[in-house]
Write a protein that holds these residues in place. Structure first.
Motif, PDB file in Angstrom:
ATOM      1  N   UNK A   1       0.814  -1.209   0.000  1.00 32.33           N
ATOM      2  CA  UNK A   1       0.000   0.000   0.000  1.00 32.33           C
ATOM      3  C   UNK A   1       0.851   1.264   0.000  1.00 32.33           C
ATOM      4  N   UNK A   2       2.101   1.157   0.448  1.00 32.25           N
ATOM      5  CA  UNK A   2       2.996   2.297   0.302  1.00 32.25           C
ATOM      6  C   UNK A   2       3.237   2.595  -1.164  1.00 32.25           C
ATOM      7  N   UNK A   3       3.391   1.509  -1.960  1.00 31.51           N
ATOM      8  CA  UNK A   3       3.614   1.674  -3.395  1.00 31.51           C
ATOM      9  C   UNK A   3       2.320   2.085  -4.096  1.00 31.51           C
ATOM     10  N   UNK A   4       1.256   1.305  -3.869  1.00 28.10           N
ATOM     11  CA  UNK A   4       0.010   1.596  -4.575  1.00 28.10           C
ATOM     12  C   UNK A   4      -0.644   2.869  -4.042  1.00 28.10           C
ATOM     13  N   UNK A   5      -0.286   3.283  -2.819  1.00 31.16           N
ATOM     14  CA  UNK A   5      -0.862   4.510  -2.275  1.00 31.16           C
ATOM     15  C   UNK A   5      -0.438   5.750  -3.024  1.00 31.16           C
ATOM     16  N   UNK A   6       0.683   5.665  -3.742  1.00 31.80           N
ATOM     17  CA  UNK A   6       1.100   6.809  -4.551  1.00 31.80           C
ATOM     18  C   UNK A   6       0.133   7.049  -5.707  1.00 31.80           C
ATOM     19  N   UNK A   7      -0.572   5.997  -6.129  1.00 34.37           N
ATOM     20  CA  UNK A   7      -1.491   6.151  -7.263  1.00 34.37           C
ATOM     21  C   UNK A   7      -2.624   7.125  -6.963  1.00 34.37           C
ATOM     22  N   UNK A   8      -3.395   6.957  -5.862  1.00 31.91           N
ATOM     23  CA  UNK A   8      -4.440   7.944  -5.601  1.00 31.91           C
ATOM     24  C   UNK A   8      -3.906   9.320  -5.239  1.00 31.91           C
ATOM     25  N   UNK A   9      -2.663   9.392  -4.733  1.00 32.64           N
ATOM     26  CA  UNK A   9      -2.089  10.702  -4.441  1.00 32.64           C
ATOM     27  C   UNK A   9      -1.755  11.442  -5.736  1.00 32.64           C
ATOM     28  N   UNK A  10      -1.143  10.716  -6.687  1.00 34.38           N
ATOM     29  CA  UNK A  10      -0.657  11.354  -7.902  1.00 34.38           C
ATOM     30  C   UNK A  10      -1.669  11.358  -9.042  1.00 34.38           C
ATOM     31  N   UNK A  11      -2.603  10.388  -9.029  1.00 39.91           N
ATOM     32  CA  UNK A  11      -3.490  10.223 -10.182  1.00 39.91           C
ATOM     33  C   UNK A  11      -4.348  11.455 -10.483  1.00 39.91           C
ATOM     34  N   UNK A  12      -5.040  12.081  -9.499  1.00 40.94           N
ATOM     35  CA  UNK A  12      -5.829  13.265  -9.843  1.00 40.94           C
ATOM     36  C   UNK A  12      -4.972  14.415 -10.359  1.00 40.94           C
ATOM     37  N   UNK A  13      -3.760  14.578  -9.784  1.00 41.89           N
ATOM     38  CA  UNK A  13      -2.857  15.614 -10.287  1.00 41.89           C
ATOM     39  C   UNK A  13      -2.439  15.295 -11.714  1.00 41.89           C
ATOM     40  N   UNK A  14      -2.140  14.025 -11.980  1.00 46.45           N
ATOM     41  CA  UNK A  14      -1.816  13.609 -13.341  1.00 46.45           C
ATOM     42  C   UNK A  14      -2.993  13.848 -14.277  1.00 46.45           C
ATOM     43  N   UNK A  15      -4.213  13.515 -13.799  1.00 44.69           N
ATOM     44  CA  UNK A  15      -5.398  13.761 -14.616  1.00 44.69           C
ATOM     45  C   UNK A  15      -5.586  15.234 -14.920  1.00 44.69           C
TER      46      UNK A  15
ATOM     47  N   UNK B   1     -10.152  24.858  -8.012  1.00 44.50           N
ATOM     48  CA  UNK B   1      -9.799  24.613  -9.400  1.00 44.50           C
ATOM     49  C   UNK B   1      -9.371  23.159  -9.568  1.00 44.50           C
ATOM     50  N   UNK B   2      -9.164  22.748 -10.828  1.00 44.66           N
ATOM     51  CA  UNK B   2      -8.718  21.380 -11.089  1.00 44.66           C
ATOM     52  C   UNK B   2      -7.394  21.111 -10.378  1.00 44.66           C
ATOM     53  N   UNK B   3      -6.474  22.068 -10.441  1.00 42.04           N
ATOM     54  CA  UNK B   3      -5.173  21.906  -9.787  1.00 42.04           C
ATOM     55  C   UNK B   3      -5.320  21.855  -8.272  1.00 42.04           C
ATOM     56  N   UNK B   4      -6.128  22.753  -7.718  1.00 40.92           N
ATOM     57  CA  UNK B   4      -6.345  22.768  -6.265  1.00 40.92           C
ATOM     58  C   UNK B   4      -7.016  21.489  -5.792  1.00 40.92           C
TER      59      UNK B   4
END
Length: 440
Positions: A181-195, A288-291
């Motif tokens: 979950x340390x590894x996969x937890x980066x996905x929800x942290x980074x995914x919206x910013x990436x989106x 905003x999308x970024x915020x």
């Protein structure tokens, strides 16, 4: 990262399971670690352990990446496809239901043919579905594509859990899942910013192109880096009667069913936030999308904090104690969130703070529920993981559209659903998880 924890399996794994008539007559009733069986595959240690965590974590991340990357695009999908908010949230429900129902099919298959082939086939289906979604002209076809994506991702979820159980059990499995979950937890942290970044360069359709590329990378990684973890002698016959018998055996285990419900309800809490937060934070509180991406990532750190605190807490507390603590924290935080949303006291701050503690509770609870559940039924890890995962995504998928159906003019619908699911999880834990003090 430290060396691998001790490799464990439960006593039930010692009984041969290569005949369709095999049934388990006893399951562990405590969290006490049990001895590794002779036929279990060798567990990774040292650098191999680290590599196993990173590879499996990257594969597991394809699920949350697929779900979360397009969240900032929900309002633009609503406008572009002339769809209602409820219909657009239905695309989230589609992938969750696909992942849930797909796991019921993949689980017995993974117990019969091994782990690698269903994993690679699921990733290939994910790639095809992502391309389909990128060109979907209507909200209905986009929803169909998301269901197919979910079916492909189901194989990744089941196989990953089953591989962990093939090699570890008890507290060792809970520790491994926390590492993942340390590894996969980066996905929800980074995914919206990436989106949000993708949306600045192209339309929401570009998000699905990126998901197809990610799937291509993951199927290559799985083919090259993961070995089979289920020996032929431990595989089960793929026939309707033994499959139904195995599901019946699992459903007769009261503690297992309790863990399944707790896991599903906490996932529903998590996905209520995932499904409702983009509308609440952007449309109601004006981010905003970024915020929104930053706020979503900050709250996701609550999930990471809970999951990474878990291995340290496991040195002093049994997994059942941590589950009960996690659901209690989640219920209190959800009720505070509901009160804040209903009264408006504290504004955005009193929305974000309880959300952080809610995600912390999910991070503390969700590594321990599958570890406990799969340790009880190591002889049918794929099928048990399927039932566990199906409950997560079916209950989670049912929660998301309730928020849209109750309206989007306040944060109350999201807070209400989260309060109900978190409180029910606490009730189930109190009634089914008897904490046992285990001495050395």
């Amino acid at each position: 990262m430290t060396a691998a924890p001790e490799t464990l399996t439960d006593a039930t794994a010692a009984t041969p399971t290569n005949t369709p008539t095999h049934r388990t007559t006893a399951t562990p009733t405590s969290d006490r670690p049990v001895v590794r069986t002779p036929d279990a595959p060798d567990a990774p240690t040292g650098r191999s352990y680290v590599r196993f965590v990173l590879v499996l974590g990257a594969l597991i991340a394809i699920g949350p990446l697929t779900i979360d990357t397009y969240l900032p695009a929900l309002p633009s999908i609503t406008r572009d496809l002339a769809a209602s908010e409820s219909a657009v949230q239905g695309t989230l429900t589609g992938i969750l239901l696909g992942m849930g129902l797909g796991q019921l099919l993949v689980g017995p298959l993974a117990d019969a043919v091994g782990r690698r082939r269903p994993l690679i086939a699921g990733l290939a289906l994910h790639i095809a579905a992502s391309v389909f979604c990128a060109f979907a002209p209507t909200i209905e076809l986009l929803t169909v594509g998301r269901v197919i994506q979910g079916l492909g991702n189901a194989a990744v979820a089941v196989v990953s859990m089953a591989m962990v159980r093939d090699l570890f059990a008890g507290s060792a499995a809970a520790t491994m899942l926390s590492r993942l979950m340390l590894v996969m937890g980066l996905a929800p942290v980074l995914a919206p910013t990436l989106g949000g970044f993708i949306l600045q360069l192209t339309s929401w359709r570009g998000v699905f192109v990126i998901l197809a590329v990610a799937g291509t990378l993951m199927v290559t990684l799985a083919s090259l880096a993961l070995r089979e973890t289920l020996p032929v002698e431990r595989r089960r016959a793929l026939a309707l009667r033994p499959v139904l018998s195995t599901y019946g055996m699992l459903l007769r285990d009261r503690t297992f069913v309790g863990l399944v419900l707790i896991s599903g309800l906490m996932f529903a809490t998590l996905f209520s936030y995932i499904g409702g937060s983009s509308f609440v934070l952007q449309d109601i509180y004006g981010l905003s999308v970024t915020q929104f991406g930053l706020a979503f990532g900050l709250n996701s750190l609550g999930f990471l904090t809970g999951s990474q605190l878990n291995p340290f807490l496991l040195k002093r507390f049994a997994p059942r104690q941590l589950v009960r603590a996690g659901v209690s924290i989640g219920a209190v935080a959800a009720l505070v969130l509901l009160a804040s949303a209903a009264t408006g006291i504290g504004g955005l701050t009193m929305i974000l703070v309880p959300l952080w503690f809610l995600l912390f509770a999910c991070g503390l609870t969700l590594p321990n529920t599958p570890a406990l559940a799969l340790t009880r039924h190591g002889e049918a890890a794929g099928t048990a993981a399927a039932l566990l995962g199906a409950s997560q995504f079916v209950i989670g998928g049912a929660a998301a559209p309730l928020i849209g159906a109750m309206g989007s003019d306040s944060a109350v619908p999201m807070a209400l659903v989260m309060a109900v699911t978190a409180s029910l999880a606490a009730v189930v834990a109190a009634r089914t998880l008897r904490v046992e003090v285990v001495t050395a």
